[in-house]
Scaffold this active site. Structure first.
Site, short mmCIF file in Angstrom:
data_model
loop_
_atom_site.label_atom_id
_atom_site.label_comp_id
_atom_site.label_asym_id
_atom_site.label_seq_id
_atom_site.Cartn_x
_atom_site.Cartn_y
_atom_site.Cartn_z
CB SER A 14 -0.31 0.36 -0.12
OG SER A 14 0.96 0.62 0.32
CE LYS A 15 1.71 2.72 -8.51
NZ LYS A 15 1.37 2.90 -9.97
#
Ligand code: GLU
Length: 481
Positions: A248-249
């Site tokens: 995930s970012k």
């Protein structure tokens, strides 16, 4: 009945940048289409008007183009198809397969709170499934806006034979209640639009990430309710980080964003090879790691995709990239590196032939192309820092001083057009001083390149030329303590 013609798709939502996982799914679909002689379709699922951005759509299209993944149809935009979704919703309403739900956000929040307190799974309790006409009228008079929900069959096992995971069964009571298919403003939700599109576009296979397993269980009854032929479903494992978390970012920064690899000088063929290989090996030769899409396609089998989560491994990706860089010609590597070199180095200081030699000297060790300027920067920088602690330790010996003074005095003897001859002169100096190895080379390297490591010493001396070598040694002698 199944769809005979092979048609597969990738359906990204432009609510973020092109994700590594989306590319991997696209590659599996692309390989399947190639293997079976089918069509590969790009559909942009852009119904989330609040979160969509044109720049994301552009990045997604650019990313696929960069990866040489091409499509037989599309991009098809869901935003151009809103009337179709509306008609399908009306059809389901008229057939009693969907219904208006007038629940307010507060009511749904209250329901969730009660379920949470009772330690029950949070789900919509289908309370507006069977409203009477009077109740509906009442809600409308209150000014409530209705959304549309699909009537899921009660307590029913939805089963399918997953192309990757084998037999799957999900009970409808675990799906969170009747799913919303249309918002009050007439915008369809993912699960509805995707069914209509996959149905209308006659997809033979829907291959996507296994985060969609529950969605598939919601979608199968919708396919049936709308009278579409069911595609075959396959759910590939997601990509996890080394610490076993979904990429995930927020947690992992840009590593899931394809733009990072485009920007840093990864080769598209390396990234594709790495992503395919993450969960799939060539039948009969699982040792074979390097392959092109065209080589893999005839051998591709969905059933060989691993069921285990794939683990992102930057060292492995770099290994693939290093391999593909080495396979390129020197001229190609130089051409591709120019976008990194031009903004940082004054290339006019050397001839193109000389720069090619510099690139040649470092090419085999490159993990990615944006490393090129850093590795040859010392050729261009007369003011490079040489007084690091490590360098000072190397320069501050009596022997270092002798080596550098001797080299300075021998500059007229050096044949700068001939790298092996330059190296030979250095070795002769070593013999005279009874020094070799690091005692001989490191002081020279540090003095002329700012580091005790680097390309072939003869080549470095030859490319720098007499004037630069002279001033760099003089400067280093001043640093000696
Ligand atoms: N737009 C969906 C996504 O990006 C597509 C999923 C699917 O392939 O159905 O997750």
């Amino acid at each position: 009945m199944t769809n005979k013609e092979i048609r597969v798709r990738i359906a990204p939502s432009p609510t973020g940048s092109l994700h590594l996982g989306t590319v991997r799914t696209a590659l599996y679909n692309y390989l399947l289409a190639k293997k079976l002689g089918g069509k590969f379709i790009l559909r942009v699922e852009d119904t989330d008007v609040q979160r969509n951005k044109d720049e994301y759509t552009k990045g997604i299209l650019d990313g696929f183009k960069w990866l040489n993944i091409d499509f037989d149809e599309g991009p098809i935009y869901q935003s151009d198809r809103l009337d179709i979704y509306k008609k399908c919703a009306e059809k389901l309403l008229s057939e009693g397969k969907a219904y208006h739900c007038f629940c307010t956000t507060e009511e749904l929040d209250d329901l969730r709170k009660i379920q949470r307190a009772a330690k029950q799974p949070e789900k919509y309790d289908n309370r507006h499934r069977n409203l009477t006409e009077d109740q509906k009228k009442q809600f409308i008079e209150e000014g409530r806006k209705a959304i549309i929900r699909f009537k899921l069959p009660d307590n029913t096992d939805i089963k399918w034979n997953d192309e990757i995971r084998g037999p799957i069964s999900v009970n409808t009571s675990d799906l969170g209640g009747d799913p919303v298919i249309m918002r009050a403003d007439g915008i369809p939700l993912y699960n509805f639009a995707v069914v209509i599109d996959d149905g209308e576009m006659r997809m033979s296979h829907v291959i996507r990430g296994d985060d969609h397993l529950h969605n598939t269980a919601k979608q199968i009854p919708m396919f049936e309710a709308l009278g579409f032929t069911l595609p075959s479903f396959g759910h590939a494992p997601l990509i996890f980080s080394q610490d076993r978390e979904k990429l995930s970012k927020r947690k992992h920064g840009e590593i899931a964003n394809i733009a990072k690899y485009q920007n840093e000088g990864y080769l598209p063929e390396a990234l594709s090879n790495y992503l395919i290989h993450m969960s799939w090996t060539i039948p009969g030769n699982s040792e074979k790691e390097i392959f092109t899409i065209d080589e893999a396609a005839p051998l591709f089998e969905l059933s060989r995709i691993s069921k285990n989560p794939a683990v992102y491994d930057i060292d492995k990706l770099n290994w693939f990239n290093n391999h593909y860089i080495k396979e390129k010609s020197l001229e190609e590597v130089y051409k591709m590196s120019k976008k990194y070199l031009e903004p940082t180095l004054n290339l006019s200081m050397y001839s193109e032939e000389q720069i090619l030699k510099m690139v040649d000297a470092i090419k085999a060790g490159l993990n990615k192309l944006d490393e090129v300027p850093g590795l040859i920067k010392f050729f261009f920088d007369e003011n490079m820092p040489i007084d690091t602690d490590e360098n000072k330790a190397i320069l501050s010996t009596e022997n270092a001083k002798k080596v550098l003074e001797k080299l300075l005095a021998s500059l007229d003897k050096l044949d700068f057009s001939n790298p092996p001859a330059c190296k030979k002169t250095v070795d002769e100096i070593g013999k005279e001083l009874s020094l070799k190895g690091k005692d001989l080379y490191w002081p020279i390297r540090v003095a002329i390149s700012g580091s005790n490591k680097g390309p072939d010493l003869g080549l470095v001396i030859s490319l720098l030329g007499k004037e630069r070598i002279k001033s760099r040694i003089e400067r280093a002698l001043k640093v000696l303590v």
